[in-house]
Write a protein that holds these residues in place. Structure first.
Motif, PDB file in Angstrom:
ATOM      1  N   ALA A 164       0.828  -1.309  -0.087  1.00 14.47           N
ATOM      2  CA  ALA A 164       0.040   0.117   0.077  1.00 14.47           C
ATOM      3  C   ALA A 164       1.042   1.417  -0.098  1.00 14.47           C
ATOM      4  O   ALA A 164       0.562   2.294  -0.581  1.00 14.47           O
ATOM      5  CB  ALA A 164      -0.932  -0.038   1.095  1.00 14.47           C
ATOM      6  N   LEU A 165       2.075   1.186   0.797  1.00 14.46           N
ATOM      7  CA  LEU A 165       2.915   2.308   0.920  1.00 14.46           C
ATOM      8  C   LEU A 165       4.120   2.488  -0.113  1.00 14.46           C
ATOM      9  O   LEU A 165       4.875   3.600  -0.072  1.00 14.46           O
ATOM     10  CB  LEU A 165       3.260   2.433   2.082  1.00 14.46           C
ATOM     11  N   GLU A 166       4.300   1.425  -0.867  1.00 18.75           N
ATOM     12  CA  GLU A 166       5.597   1.540  -1.641  1.00 18.75           C
ATOM     13  C   GLU A 166       5.670   2.433  -2.421  1.00 18.75           C
ATOM     14  O   GLU A 166       6.474   3.296  -2.789  1.00 18.75           O
ATOM     15  CB  GLU A 166       5.757   0.193  -2.435  1.00 18.75           C
ATOM     16  N   HIS A 167       4.859   2.828  -3.495  1.00 17.59           N
ATOM     17  CA  HIS A 167       4.880   3.736  -4.375  1.00 17.59           C
ATOM     18  C   HIS A 167       4.694   5.060  -3.887  1.00 17.59           C
ATOM     19  O   HIS A 167       5.432   6.344  -4.486  1.00 17.59           O
ATOM     20  CB  HIS A 167       3.700   3.419  -5.348  1.00 17.59           C
ATOM     21  N   TRP A 168       3.899   5.354  -2.643  1.00 16.83           N
ATOM     22  CA  TRP A 168       3.922   6.730  -1.988  1.00 16.83           C
ATOM     23  C   TRP A 168       5.188   6.841  -1.715  1.00 16.83           C
ATOM     24  O   TRP A 168       5.949   7.951  -1.786  1.00 16.83           O
ATOM     25  CB  TRP A 168       2.970   6.562  -1.101  1.00 16.83           C
ATOM     26  N   ALA A 172       7.685  10.083  -2.520  1.00 18.74           N
ATOM     27  CA  ALA A 172       8.189  10.918  -1.498  1.00 18.74           C
ATOM     28  C   ALA A 172       9.579  11.078  -1.179  1.00 18.74           C
ATOM     29  O   ALA A 172      10.069  11.756  -0.202  1.00 18.74           O
ATOM     30  CB  ALA A 172       7.350  10.525  -0.306  1.00 18.74           C
ATOM     31  N   GLY A 173      10.325  10.067  -1.694  1.00 19.04           N
ATOM     32  CA  GLY A 173      11.713   9.809  -1.625  1.00 19.04           C
ATOM     33  C   GLY A 173      12.172   9.170  -0.098  1.00 19.04           C
ATOM     34  O   GLY A 173      13.166   9.511   0.290  1.00 19.04           O
ATOM     35  N   VAL A 174      11.437   8.372   0.326  1.00 15.58           N
ATOM     36  CA  VAL A 174      11.628   7.988   1.561  1.00 15.58           C
ATOM     37  C   VAL A 174      11.846   6.613   1.391  1.00 15.58           C
ATOM     38  O   VAL A 174      12.197   5.853   2.562  1.00 15.58           O
ATOM     39  CB  VAL A 174      10.652   8.317   2.760  1.00 15.58           C
ATOM     40  N   ALA A 282      12.191  -0.808   5.149  1.00 14.35           N
ATOM     41  CA  ALA A 282      11.729  -0.177   3.888  1.00 14.35           C
ATOM     42  C   ALA A 282      11.742   1.263   3.685  1.00 14.35           C
ATOM     43  O   ALA A 282      12.151   1.704   2.676  1.00 14.35           O
ATOM     44  CB  ALA A 282      10.668  -1.228   3.633  1.00 14.35           C
ATOM     45  N   PHE A 283      10.814   1.587   4.785  1.00 13.88           N
ATOM     46  CA  PHE A 283      10.521   3.514   4.454  1.00 13.88           C
ATOM     47  C   PHE A 283      11.254   4.364   5.481  1.00 13.88           C
ATOM     48  O   PHE A 283      10.910   5.392   5.375  1.00 13.88           O
ATOM     49  CB  PHE A 283       8.907   3.325   4.427  1.00 13.88           C
ATOM     50  N   GLY A 284      11.730   3.569   6.711  1.00 14.75           N
ATOM     51  CA  GLY A 284      12.429   4.410   7.567  1.00 14.75           C
ATOM     52  C   GLY A 284      11.136   4.705   8.710  1.00 14.75           C
ATOM     53  O   GLY A 284      10.083   4.446   8.644  1.00 14.75           O
TER      54      GLY A 284
END
Length: 395
Positions: A164-168, A172-174, A282-284
């Protein structure tokens, strides 16, 4: 005093059953209804229930049902550490992993909110070291991929959230690392994942509360064998998420361990270390912290006694009406966002594993339907497959 009565013993439930069939959506669904039948959610989202077969009279009775069944009071008791899971004599504390909305919950001298926050801080510190290249694999190369090994709630929720968050995260550069998941004990699952990654740059997360989950341990052995064959030291490529009393805790076979406890069920564990480790890598950790704040804000809305201001409770009550008054045997979860492609599977577990019961908390038989069968697929594909039966079948 809270009473734990079966639904079919309540006057409001009997009244609800008598209202079945009042609403024909084809006759009432218009723009005015769409505007009127909506409820604010956390973070600016909106729950719209215009396409649900309810009207003002039915909603009034559902409000009565909520009050007679003391649903908000029971939720508040859950928030403050009451033993809700009587079958296993356990508290239910997943909400404490994302915020505190009630009094302190102390167990064996331990403040449980403080325990969960400590784990989040430990995960954040570890993730930052990985991202900075301070923690490396056995060849001295930095990690670029994280693979979660788990099953059930240790896989479905974290996987759904990552997708759900990967492309966001990319936009977003995170995004810090790619993530993959291994859950099926069929070796084809693990082999497909391992063939898609650079093992020397891959960090594995083994998730098992007990440390004895057979499917997860079988996949761990499969992964360790692959690492050894590649000339890599498994102990420098694996971390564990487990309980403090499991054989995985403080085990030299892992870089480190992060902890959960028996008060967070697997299907609700995404906001604990089960989801926190893989999502923070994965995202910080800042992204995971934002997720927790949003989840806690949603928890807060569930304390609202007015069901028209409480989206979770309203949807649940409408579900009870659909299943028991309208005799709808199933609920379709049809996300049109591809990012939510695994959300139906996650929701399927959280709902059906919770409501799949034949007896109440006293062991007495339940004589009404406790929940529907959930099914789902991204909506666009669904329109060209099973929608035909939903819209034009005879049931």
């Amino acid at each position: 005093m809270i009473n734990w009565n079966n639904l079919d013993s309540l006057n409001s439930y009997k009244k609800m059953l008598s209202l079945a069939g009042q609403v024909k959506l084809a006759d009432v669904l218009d723009a005015a209804r769409v505007r009127a039948y909506e409820c604010p959610m956390a973070a600016g989202l909106v729950y719209n229930y215009a396409a649900k077969a309810v009207n003002e009279q039915i909603l009034t009775v559902l409000q009565e049902l909520s009050q007679e069944q003391q649903l908000v009071e029971k939720y508040r008791a859950l928030l403050e550490g009451a033993v809700i899971n009587t079958g296993e004599n356990r508290k239910v504390l997943h909400q404490l992993a994302r915020g505190q909305l009630g009094a302190d919950v102390i167990y064996e001298g331990k403040n449980m909110r403080s325990f969960y926050v400590e784990q989040q801080k430990n995960i954040a510190a570890f993730a930052k070291k990985v991202h900075a290249g301070e923690i490396k694999g056995s060849t001295g190369e930095s990690f670029s991929t994280v693979v979660q090994i788990g099953i059930g709630g240790s896989d479905l929720g974290p996987r759904a959230l990552y997708l759900a968050l990967e492309h966001w995260a990319v936009k977003a550069g995170v995004k810090k690392m790619d993530a993959r998941f291994i859950s099926n004990v069929d070796p084809d699952d693990g082999a497909a994942v391992l063939s898609s990654v650079d093992l020397a740059k891959t960090l594995f997360i083994l998730v098992s509360k007990s440390g004895t989950t057979q499917e997860t341990l079988a996949n761990e052995l499969f992964v360790k064998d692959a690492l050894k064959k590649a000339g890599l030291d498994p102990a420098k490529h694996m971390i564990a998420v487990t309980s403090e009393t499991s054989p995985l805790a403080n085990n030299p076979g892992y870089l480190t361990s992060f902890y959960m406890d028996d008060f967070i069920g697997g299907r609700y564990s995404s906001s604990s270390a089960v989801g926190g480790a893989v999502l923070s890598l994965a995202f910080g950790s800042d992204a995971f912290d934002s997720f927790l704040k949003g989840a806690s804000a949603a928890d807060k809305t569930a304390l609202e006694p007015d069901i028209r201001k409480n989206p979770a409770l309203l949807d649940a009550l409408i579900g009870v009406y659909e299943r028991n008054a309208l005799k709808m045997p199933s609920t379709a979860i049809l996300p049109y966002s591809q990012a939510l492609s695994r959300f139906p599977a996650h929701l399927q577990q959280t709902d059906m594993e919770s409501n799949g019961k034949q007896v109440n908390r006293r062991g007495e038989k339940v004589d009404y339907e406790t929940g529907p069968v959930l099914l789902g697929e991204p909506g666009t594909n669904g329109q060209h497959s099973f929608f035909q039966l939903l819209h034009q079948g005879t049931d």
